[in-house]
Design a protein around this motif. Structure first.
Motif: not given
Lengths: 404, 404
Positions: B222-244
């Protein structure tokens, strides 16, 4: 020409070479003594009505050459399609800036935009020379041998399948690669140019020009897998059933019915995933992988056809020449004059706008799941020089000692 | 050495340069007078127990050089992990063919395979020199500055994000690119090297080294989109929550609960699609697109780092030298000796096998969504020469006439 000010803008989906055309217009226009200013509109026609214009006359030749080699629309793009009211807002801005030449670089929708602007200008008695400069990775403009942007995207697809085939040969299974192109299968068909050896993939190619039947698809995959122990498949995102309904929607409904709930399928990976699920469930094959080439195929930096770059530059240059030395509006088209050599002509806007070219029958094999040699000959020179090539170890089996 | 016959094989996921190591082993071994035969096993250790061997001594130097430049394992690969029984089958074949040197090119799992084979050979009193030759696009082997294969995959990811950023700037919205790497974020982090101007994407990078919180993610977007009017995100397939627990699973459960049914999420595009759905639903942003780089990032033909190619060749050469002139088994590792220059050493198998390197803290910014300059300096020389570059038009706005 009266005002000496020209305007150029870019519309629709970006390509790897769309800035070549922009720079072609800018540099060629600057050669004409009667041109005093070359303006660019930011984000297509939207930038005109927002009066967001930049002065390309102040840009250096050196930086223009660097921008020309950069993929994606340097001026920004838009999906806006003007109606009469929108057109009159355009004329207000053009009149205020004394602009009487409008060059629009874009695909099908953009050619229709130019037609509408051209007709409304005539109706409003605003003296405006309108030229459509082609670009689209879909290669679906009628009247052109091919469209700038398509060769570079086709090169990406061919290289991607050449690599995916090698990966699939190392760890055998089924691989599904989904390629852009809702109505025209040219880009999906380009996957065939990644094939080198007779047993290489893609073994099956599914185009929107042919009706897709899930049962026949599964039978094709089964027999290919039994023959080669693996199967590489190229699928157009636009495949549909006999009624024209997209397969992604149909398969989604099936899963929805199973689950008695609402499955969201708005993401771009859906079709590949659904086809993989079908193959796993119905054919019992374990290693099934799907990729959706997505935006990589049109914007990846560093995979470009030099032929495409030259031609994209030339359509921009010729657009300016047609405008300055000609007496009518139109759409620039590429003609093939030799193997391989091309020339350019100006087609009437009505001959191009709102029409969609699909793959000619002579380019598709009778069984519907491969391309013909005619297509290979058509596409090969467009891919340009320096295409990477795949090589294999030659068979030198060691005689078995323990087993026969 | 006794028999004069050596065996080389390839395991795990292919890379763009894994055949450089194969050819490095083959050509270097052929320089040793005491080597009479260089055999290759097809599809890794599986080819040994199936006695599917090829004689690389009969291959020409010319064809070996061509194969070296071809991505994906030329001998084929496997995911098999030998136990004691499997090892004894291996020794039976090796004994039958009088092979006393075993070179295995692979990543974490393959290094563990070499350790197991080495220990079982010792226990079985079979005289076998075992050398692990590193490769993995994940860059997650401990003890190495980096692993062959990673630089070329990193180059693909950097080029892909450079292009995706340009595409996103032309038609603004949110773009999510999902990159391979279940435990180590190196490859996802490489997306940062596609960035040139301060407002370029990727604006946000999510790594498996940090806990992923969906609410914080949405706030970041949200804050990136508000700043630049757009947002490019790189995500690892391995992202996980606190429990793993992997995020793909958690988001899937949410949707499952909504639908009161079973949603199948086995396809590879799922995570990108799910994150896009979250952004659309929770932030109300209309143009949200997701790509999963999939197999393209490890097998695309024609996107390779020349530094990676040279080093992959050298680890193969050094493996043979360590085996011929040394007296112990081990795993070849790359040391950085200058900026940029490298050397090789032989690590004990136990120091590498079954261990996983993740990104060092100094490579990740405090907020967890970007990389540090230390990481940029670490990765840049590995990407090699001729990295494509992006250029922009300089701002030369035309003064507005109608609007202020």
């Amino acid at each position: 020409m009266a005002s000496g000010r020209i305007l150029v803008a870019q519309g629709g989906g970006p390509t790897a070479v769309i800035n070549q055309s922009l720079v072609g217009v800018t540099l060629e226009a600057r050669r004409f003594r009667e041109v005093t200013r070359v303006y660019g509109a930011l984000h297509g026609v939207r930038g005109i009505i927002d009066e967001d214009l930049v002065d390309l006359t102040q840009e250096t030749s050196h930086n223009l050459e660097l921008v020309a080699t950069t993929p994606s629309s340097a001026l920004g793009s838009t999906r806006d399609k003007p109606d009469r009211k929108y057109c009159h807002e355009i004329f207000n801005v053009l009149r205020a800036h004394e602009i009487e030449h409008f060059f629009y670089i874009g695909g099908n929708d953009s050619s229709d935009t130019v037609r509408i602007v051209s007709e409304e200008a005539r109706a409003a008695n605003y003296p405006l020379r309108c030229i459509h400069i082609p670009k689209t990775i879909d290669n679906d403009l009628v009247g052109s041998d091919h469209t700038p942007g398509f060769p570079s995207a086709a090169r990406f697809v061919a290289q991607a399948f050449a690599g995916a085939n090698l990966d699939n040969a190392a760890l055998p299974g089924v691989y599904v690669g989904v390629v852009m192109g809702r109505h025209a299968g040219f880009l999906t068909a380009a996957s065939a140019l990644g094939k080198k050896f007779p047993d290489d993939g893609p073994h099956l190619i599914y185009l929107p020009e042919r009706t897709f039947e899930i049962e026949r698809f599964l039978a094709d995959v089964k027999s290919t897998y039994e023959k080669y122990g693996r199967c590489v498949i190229a699928v157009s995102e636009g495949i549909h059933d006999a009624s024209g309904a997209p397969i992604a929607t149909l398969l989604a409904k099936e899963i929805e019915k199973d689950a008695h709930g609402n499955v969201q399928l708005s993401g771009t990976g859906a079709l590949a995933d659904l086809l993989c699920d079908e193959i796993k469930a119905k054919l019992g094959i374990k290693r099934v992988r799907g990729d959706t080439f997505g935006y990589l195929q049109r914007s990846f930096i560093g995979c470009v056809s030099d032929v495409d770059q030259r031609e994209a530059r030339e359509v921009g240059e010729k657009a300016v020449q047609f405008a300055m030395w000609g007496d009518r509006n139109g759409s620039v088209a590429i003609k093939r004059t030799g193997y391989y050599s091309s020339d350019y002509e100006l087609l009437p806007l009505e001959a191009v706008a709102g029409k969609t070219r699909t793959m000619e029958d002579e380019f598709i094999t009778a069984n519907g799941t491969d391309v013909t040699d005619a297509f290979r000959l058509y596409l090969r020179p467009l891919l340009g020089s320096g295409m990477p090539d795949a090589f294999r170890l030659r068979p030198n089996p060691v005689a078995k000692v323990l087993k026969r």
